[in-house]
Design a protein around this motif. Structure first.
Motif: not given
Length: 148
Positions: A127-136
């Motif tokens: 999940i952290k991999c998938a959401t990294l760009a979205w968190k940026a």
């Protein structure tokens, strides 16, 4: 059998975004702030630039970095779906994406290809991999607010 073919198609789209990412590379414009984030769990790193037009819509999105195929595919998919949106619309998409990869029910149509990452919910470590760009992206919104 049909489900297997559909899952294979989803994997192919994800691999395509990972191997041939859209909007990858950074802008030379010094006016574009670079947001850098990382996932210390697996080593994914992303730098993100978001440029707004005069109507406060996202004109350009660029990202760079390295990471697993899920992380890079997600960044590519996100970059495509948010162009032309306001930051508020992009934030709604980000929230929906985050809910989706956590297994919650959302309208996935506005997420475009990013909806294909819904299966990440079965793998909590990703999940952290998938959401990294979205968190940026969310961090870029915070920084845009401060500079206005």
């Amino acid at each position: 059998m049909a489900l297997s073919r559909l899952e294979n198609l989803y994997r192919q789209v994800i691999l395509d975004h990972s191997q041939h990412p859209r909007n990858k590379g950074l802008l030379a414009e010094s006016s574009s702030q670079i947001i850098e984030m990382n996932n210390p769990t697996c080593g994914d790193v992303i730098q993100l630039q978001v440029v707004l037009d005069n109507d406060q819509k996202i004109k350009t999105v660029k990202f760079d970095g390295h990471g697993c195929s899920i992380s890079m595919a997600s960044a590519s998919m996100m970059s495509e779906v948010i162009i032309g949106k306001t930051m508020q619309e992009a934030m709604t998409l980000s929230q929906d994406f985050s809910k989706m990869v956590q297994g919650q029910e959302v309208d996935t149509e506005p997420l475009g290809d990013a909806a294909l990452l819904a299966g990440v919910a079965k793998f909590p470590a990703r999940i952290k991999c998938a959401t990294l760009a979205w968190k940026a992206l969310e961090k870029s919104k915070e920084n845009t607010k401060r500079s206005e």
